[in-house]
Design a protein around this motif. Structure first.
Motif, PDB file in Angstrom:
ATOM      1  N   VAL A  59       0.837  -1.201   0.000  1.00  0.00           N
ATOM      2  CA  VAL A  59       0.000   0.000   0.000  1.00  0.00           C
ATOM      3  C   VAL A  59       0.871   1.250   0.000  1.00  0.00           C
ATOM      4  O   VAL A  59       0.590   2.226  -0.723  1.00  0.00           O
ATOM      5  N   ALA A  60       1.931   1.260   0.805  1.00  0.00           N
ATOM      6  CA  ALA A  60       2.833   2.410   0.816  1.00  0.00           C
ATOM      7  C   ALA A  60       3.464   2.630  -0.553  1.00  0.00           C
ATOM      8  O   ALA A  60       3.662   3.770  -0.997  1.00  0.00           O
ATOM      9  N   THR A  61       3.777   1.544  -1.246  1.00  0.00           N
ATOM     10  CA  THR A  61       4.342   1.648  -2.598  1.00  0.00           C
ATOM     11  C   THR A  61       3.324   2.211  -3.567  1.00  0.00           C
ATOM     12  O   THR A  61       3.647   3.086  -4.390  1.00  0.00           O
ATOM     13  N   ILE A  62       2.093   1.718  -3.493  1.00  0.00           N
ATOM     14  CA  ILE A  62       1.046   2.230  -4.389  1.00  0.00           C
ATOM     15  C   ILE A  62       0.808   3.712  -4.142  1.00  0.00           C
ATOM     16  O   ILE A  62       0.526   4.481  -5.069  1.00  0.00           O
ATOM     17  N   ALA A  63       0.951   4.144  -2.891  1.00  0.00           N
ATOM     18  CA  ALA A  63       0.737   5.556  -2.570  1.00  0.00           C
ATOM     19  C   ALA A  63       1.731   6.475  -3.264  1.00  0.00           C
ATOM     20  O   ALA A  63       1.488   7.682  -3.380  1.00  0.00           O
ATOM     21  N   LEU A  64       2.849   5.919  -3.752  1.00  0.00           N
ATOM     22  CA  LEU A  64       3.823   6.747  -4.482  1.00  0.00           C
ATOM     23  C   LEU A  64       3.260   7.262  -5.801  1.00  0.00           C
ATOM     24  O   LEU A  64       3.889   8.115  -6.438  1.00  0.00           O
ATOM     25  N   GLU A  65       2.095   6.754  -6.202  1.00  0.00           N
ATOM     26  CA  GLU A  65       1.482   7.269  -7.421  1.00  0.00           C
ATOM     27  C   GLU A  65       1.178   8.759  -7.307  1.00  0.00           C
ATOM     28  O   GLU A  65       1.039   9.454  -8.315  1.00  0.00           O
ATOM     29  N   ARG A  66       1.095   9.270  -6.095  1.00  0.00           N
ATOM     30  CA  ARG A  66       0.831  10.691  -5.900  1.00  0.00           C
ATOM     31  C   ARG A  66       2.035  11.556  -6.290  1.00  0.00           C
ATOM     32  O   ARG A  66       1.917  12.767  -6.416  1.00  0.00           O
ATOM     33  N   LEU A  67       3.185  10.927  -6.474  1.00  0.00           N
ATOM     34  CA  LEU A  67       4.396  11.672  -6.825  1.00  0.00           C
ATOM     35  C   LEU A  67       4.659  11.708  -8.322  1.00  0.00           C
ATOM     36  O   LEU A  67       5.458  12.521  -8.789  1.00  0.00           O
ATOM     37  N   GLU A  70       8.391  -0.546  15.356  1.00  0.00           N
ATOM     38  CA  GLU A  70       9.548  -0.316  14.500  1.00  0.00           C
ATOM     39  C   GLU A  70       9.346  -0.959  13.134  1.00  0.00           C
ATOM     40  O   GLU A  70       9.831  -0.457  12.117  1.00  0.00           O
ATOM     41  N   ALA A  71       8.602  -2.057  13.095  1.00  0.00           N
ATOM     42  CA  ALA A  71       8.377  -2.751  11.823  1.00  0.00           C
ATOM     43  C   ALA A  71       7.557  -1.910  10.855  1.00  0.00           C
ATOM     44  O   ALA A  71       7.781  -1.952   9.644  1.00  0.00           O
ATOM     45  N   ILE A  72       6.578  -1.155  11.380  1.00  0.00           N
ATOM     46  CA  ILE A  72       5.728  -0.359  10.484  1.00  0.00           C
ATOM     47  C   ILE A  72       6.239   1.064  10.322  1.00  0.00           C
ATOM     48  O   ILE A  72       5.611   1.881   9.641  1.00  0.00           O
ATOM     49  N   ALA A  73       7.387   1.382  10.933  1.00  0.00           N
ATOM     50  CA  ALA A  73       7.893   2.755  10.861  1.00  0.00           C
ATOM     51  C   ALA A  73       8.227   3.148   9.430  1.00  0.00           C
ATOM     52  O   ALA A  73       7.867   4.244   8.974  1.00  0.00           O
ATOM     53  N   PHE A  74       8.917   2.263   8.697  1.00  0.00           N
ATOM     54  CA  PHE A  74       9.363   2.654   7.359  1.00  0.00           C
ATOM     55  C   PHE A  74       8.189   2.800   6.389  1.00  0.00           C
ATOM     56  O   PHE A  74       8.100   3.826   5.690  1.00  0.00           O
ATOM     57  N   PRO A  75       7.291   1.814   6.252  1.00  0.00           N
ATOM     58  CA  PRO A  75       6.160   2.053   5.332  1.00  0.00           C
ATOM     59  C   PRO A  75       5.323   3.256   5.730  1.00  0.00           C
ATOM     60  O   PRO A  75       4.773   3.951   4.865  1.00  0.00           O
ATOM     61  N   THR A  76       5.220   3.532   7.037  1.00  0.00           N
ATOM     62  CA  THR A  76       4.486   4.729   7.474  1.00  0.00           C
ATOM     63  C   THR A  76       5.204   5.989   6.998  1.00  0.00           C
ATOM     64  O   THR A  76       4.564   6.959   6.559  1.00  0.00           O
ATOM     65  N   LEU A  77       6.528   5.979   7.064  1.00  0.00           N
ATOM     66  CA  LEU A  77       7.308   7.125   6.592  1.00  0.00           C
ATOM     67  C   LEU A  77       7.120   7.330   5.095  1.00  0.00           C
ATOM     68  O   LEU A  77       6.994   8.462   4.621  1.00  0.00           O
ATOM     69  N   LEU A 135      -7.848   8.876   0.318  1.00  0.00           N
ATOM     70  CA  LEU A 135      -8.712   8.092   1.200  1.00  0.00           C
ATOM     71  C   LEU A 135      -8.488   6.601   1.019  1.00  0.00           C
ATOM     72  O   LEU A 135      -8.426   5.840   1.987  1.00  0.00           O
ATOM     73  N   ALA A 136      -8.362   6.191  -0.222  1.00  0.00           N
ATOM     74  CA  ALA A 136      -8.139   4.768  -0.491  1.00  0.00           C
ATOM     75  C   ALA A 136      -6.806   4.309   0.087  1.00  0.00           C
ATOM     76  O   ALA A 136      -6.708   3.230   0.687  1.00  0.00           O
ATOM     77  N   HIS A 137      -5.777   5.137  -0.081  1.00  0.00           N
ATOM     78  CA  HIS A 137      -4.473   4.785   0.484  1.00  0.00           C
ATOM     79  C   HIS A 137      -4.547   4.677   2.002  1.00  0.00           C
ATOM     80  O   HIS A 137      -4.045   3.718   2.601  1.00  0.00           O
ATOM     81  N   ALA A 142      -4.201  -2.768   6.735  1.00  0.00           N
ATOM     82  CA  ALA A 142      -3.031  -3.647   6.738  1.00  0.00           C
ATOM     83  C   ALA A 142      -2.277  -3.551   8.059  1.00  0.00           C
ATOM     84  O   ALA A 142      -1.873  -4.572   8.642  1.00  0.00           O
ATOM     85  N   VAL A 143      -2.092  -2.335   8.554  1.00  0.00           N
ATOM     86  CA  VAL A 143      -1.363  -2.156   9.803  1.00  0.00           C
ATOM     87  C   VAL A 143      -2.149  -2.738  10.977  1.00  0.00           C
ATOM     88  O   VAL A 143      -1.579  -3.352  11.888  1.00  0.00           O
ATOM     89  N   THR A 144      -3.468  -2.556  10.956  1.00  0.00           N
ATOM     90  CA  THR A 144      -4.285  -3.126  12.025  1.00  0.00           C
ATOM     91  C   THR A 144      -4.169  -4.643  12.053  1.00  0.00           C
ATOM     92  O   THR A 144      -3.996  -5.251  13.120  1.00  0.00           O
TER      93      THR A 144
END
Length: 789
Positions: free
Chosen positions: A21-29, A148-155, A170-172, A179-181
């Motif tokens: 999901v974090a990777t897909i969110a890069l579509e905003r860039l 610590e495991a979710i720190a990087f994708p959150t960043l 919103l979808a992201h 996923a994090v939950t």
């Protein structure tokens, strides 16, 4: 699968989902989604490699090594398939990577999202995401640290939100929260399953309770976020960083070769102004368009990879002695196919593109304008650039021009058509005649270095006793015309001299290519610039010397570039006799540096009767390069990806197994029983090469008896089985395990262990002989051995 195993799998999948999901969110860039498939492959692969290494019980250092090797191989296969040797990176790969990162760095500093997904951006993101996935997996399942495991994708998600545009936020957010939950719940359940809070037979119920209740509350949070978030004040405000658009570069372009347009100028001798260059009068140079690298026997061509050109540009020249040359070029109106722009070699920076979006290819030094700027470019425009013009020292050139060059580079720059076979001729097959190669060897027979060979070839063509310069020849580029030029008519203009020189140098194994462009033109004192007309069109060869770069030689009689006197041996810069015969009376005079021919004097090369060479035929076609494909299919790429992972694990398997076996032997040094078990395992591993493995209910002696009956020549298997059985079940072995065995008993067990080890060694030798070297080698690199118990 027990509750703990199921929970562990859920946690792993949830962590992978968070990274996805974090990777897909890069579509905003980025301006489009062409980057997404490659990044998703890299992210998922990084997690899978981390999971595989962890489950194989690799230490953190070994896991990092496996991950790094897989990243390099898979990255080469995904991003640089044409610049790598299969999937192994080469110097071409590194050069392409450096160029991509340089361009991406410039865009990152100067532009805002959404930008085009340049390869440099995607490669950088894949490396960071790979590292993040490895650290996340280690933090979650080695250190049991969920946050610590979710720190990087959150960043990564936060970075996309800060600098990206409003798109699918919103979808992201909803997908990432889900996923994090799921990850946090499964990690909590996994922690409880490992604790002794519940009895073993009730652990499954406890895990299930956590997952059910957590899933309910997690669903409430996600739904609340999806429906409440749009109503929060400021939810639709602009990102913190504003965005500007950037035009899309076409990474691969099959466009008309500059040789098509320049060839016409070479013989038509037009007085039309093509462009002008504002520089100091003593800073004249060859204004280069492009280099052509492929020769199919009929024409020279090139399939190009262009990137946006603005700011500093990468270099292929490896010397420090370079002169800065700033040029303001005014390009006149032009045809739709004339997209190449002149520049002194080597272009280093675009200072002002004049409102026309430019593209540049580092490998060939070609500067062009983008298709989106075609209408403006056709009306004429002005741009300002900087070049770093090298001053080469012959004494620093390597003895062998190709020393240290990659096989791919040599394959491209020493390529020639197939040698003519029996009954074949250049006029019917476009094949390479052996007698041209023999002539090249004869001309350079006294040379000790490749530089001397190039000089001797150059001087051979410039010798008036050998060749005559004349434009009254047919416009052809094929092998047949080269053969006719060398052995019959011995008359031609710069295109013949340059192309035949290049081909002959290649026949000697010297990397060479053919460049096209213009000489410096006529100095206009009133305009304080050089005016370049059609009759200044020119072609010349360039020779590559490893560790130095591309060096211009000048085989055309009466021509010499100002900066090349040390290399070519011609101290006077000349651009006449030019292709124009003679200059028109109203043309601007040339500068006084034209040498013995005189400035604008109209002095011609020695004349010769017009040769009876066939006129240009239908073989003179525009170069489209459409036959040269630089894009790998998705199926081939997928195969390379899988192969990269297998290759990495296969390369690691022998070393990992050797380390594991050595550690086991060290632990067994004082334990005869364990030594016997190791001997038995070694024998079983060898027997598996022949297709023999024990059944679960078989004793050692039963398996040995059956295998000996079915397969003769495997060695003393029954002796080995008897020894290992004796070690396993003797009374002294139990006393040995408790440290109570007497010295006499310990000595007897050592003797039994020695017999087992000797029998095992003979079995291994016999099985390897029967299996053959190929099967043994394949079993050695089999990555499945990494997870054997």
């Amino acid at each position: 699968m027990n509750p703990r195993q199921l929970t562990s799998v859920i946690a792993e999948v949830s962590l992978i989902a968070a990274s996805v999901v974090a990777t897909i969110a890069l579509e905003r860039l980025f301006a489009d989604l062409t980057f997404l498939s490659d990044l998703l492959v890299m992210v998922v692969a990084s997690h899978l490699v981390a999971v595989a290494c962890r489950r194989a019980r690799f230490k953190i250092g070994l896991s990092a090594l496996v991950g790094a090797i897989t990243l390099i191989l898979l990255g080469s296969a995904v991003f640089y398939p044409s610049d790598s040797w299969f999937i192994v990176p080469t110097s071409d790969t590194i050069r392409a990577l450096t160029d991509d990162l340089s361009v991406a760095g410039t865009v990152f500093v100067e532009d805002s999202a959404p930008v085009e997904p340049l390869r440099g951006f995607v490669v950088s993101a894949s490396v960071l995401l790979w590292l993040g996935a490895f650290l996340a997996d280690s933090a979650a399942f080695r250190l049991r640290s969920s946050f610590e495991a979710i720190a990087f994708p959150t960043l990564v998600l936060a970075f996309s939100a800060l600098v990206g545009v409003d798109h699918n936020q919103l979808a992201h957010g909803a997908a990432y929260t889900a996923a994090v939950t799921a990850f946090l719940l499964s990690m909590r359940a996994l922690s409880r399953a490992d604790d002794s809070v519940w009895l073993a037979n009730r652990a499954g119920q406890g895990v299930s309770t956590i997952l059910r209740s957590g899933a309910f509350f997690g669903l409430v949070v996600v739904l609340a976020g999806v429906f409440a978030a749009p109503r929060i004040p400021g939810a639709y405000s602009q990102p913190l960083l504003d965005i500007t658009e950037l035009d899309d570069p076409a990474p691969t372009r099959n466009i008309v070769s500059p040789l098509v347009n320049v060839s016409a100028s070479l013989v038509e001798q037009s007085d039309d102004e093509i462009f002008s260059v504002r520089v100091a009068q003593d800073e004249r140079d060859y204004w280069r368009l492009m280099a052509l690298t492929a020769f199919d026997g009929n024409q020279w061509k090139r399939t190009s990879q262009f990137n946006e050109a603005y700011g500093p540009l990468p270099s292929t020249v490896d010397i420090d002695n370079r002169k800065l040359l700033t040029q303001t070029v005014t390009k006149r109106s032009q045809g739709v196919d004339d997209i190449y722009l002149p520049a002194a070699y080597e272009l280093s920076r675009v200072l002002d593109d004049g409102g026309v979006n430019l593209e540049y290819e580092v490998d060939t030094g070609a500067l062009v304008y983008q298709k989106t700027s075609q209408e403006l470019a056709e009306q004429g425009f002005q741009y300002t650039i900087e070049s770093l013009v090298p001053d080469y020292d012959p004494s620093r050139l390597p003895e062998r021009a190709s020393a240290g060059s990659s096989r791919e580079f040599l394959g491209e720059h020493t390529q020639l058509p197939p040698t003519c076979g029996p009954g074949q001729s250049t006029t019917t097959h476009d094949c390479w005649p052996e007698r041209i190669s023999l002539l090249a060897q004869q001309v350079t027979s006294g040379a000790a270095t490749d530089y001397q060979r190039a000089r001797m070839l150059q001087d051979y063509f410039r010798d008036p006793a050998n060749f005559t310069y004349d434009i009254n020849v047919a416009r052809r580029h094929d092998v047949a015309s080269a053969e006719d030029f060398l052995f019959n008519v011995r008359v031609g203009y710069c295109e013949q001299f340059a192309s035949v020189f290049t081909a002959m140098a290649r026949s000697l194994g010297i990397p060479a290519r053919m460049a096209v462009g213009y000489t410096w033109g006529s100095w206009d004192p009133a305009r304080q610039e050089y005016v370049v007309r059609g009759h200044h069109a020119h072609a010349w060869p360039e020779v590559y010397f490893s560790g130095i770069g591309w060096i211009i030689f000048e085989p055309t009689p009466g021509r010499s570039r100002p900066q090349d006197s040390d290399i070519t041996g011609h101290t006077v810069a000349r651009q006449y006799p030019s292709n124009r015969l003679p200059p028109s009376p109203d043309s601007s005079p040339e500068t006084a540096d034209q040498g013995v021919e005189g400035a604008g004097s109209g002095v011609q090369a020695p004349s010769a009767p017009r040769p009876s060479v066939p006129e240009a035929s239908s073989r003179e076609n525009p170069v489209s390069d459409s036959g040269v494909l630089a894009v790998s299919s998705s199926v081939a790429r997928l195969i390379l990806m899988v192969g990269a992972t297998i290759a990495a694990l296969g390369a690691l398997a022998p070393a990992a197994n050797a380390i594991r076996r050595r550690r086991r032997l060290l632990r067994a040094a004082a334990d005869p029983v364990l030594r016997g078990e190791i001997a038995w395992d070694d024998a079983l591993r060898a027997l598996r090469l022949l297709g023999h493995s024990p059944e679960r209910n078989q004793t050692l002696m039963e398996f040995a008896s059956e295998t000996t009956r079915l397969r003769s020549g495997v060695g003393p298997l029954e002796d080995l089985a008897a020894s290992v059985t004796a070690l396993r079940y003797s009374e002294s072995s139990h006393r040995e395990s408790r440290g109570l065995a007497e010295p006499q008993q310990h000595g007897a067990m050592n003797q039994t262990a020695l017999r087992a080890e000797g029998a095992s060694a003979r079995i291994v030798d016999q099985c390897h002989t029967l299996a053959g070297r190929r099967r043994v080698a394949l079993s050695t690199i089999d990555p499945r051995t990494l997870v054997e118990r």
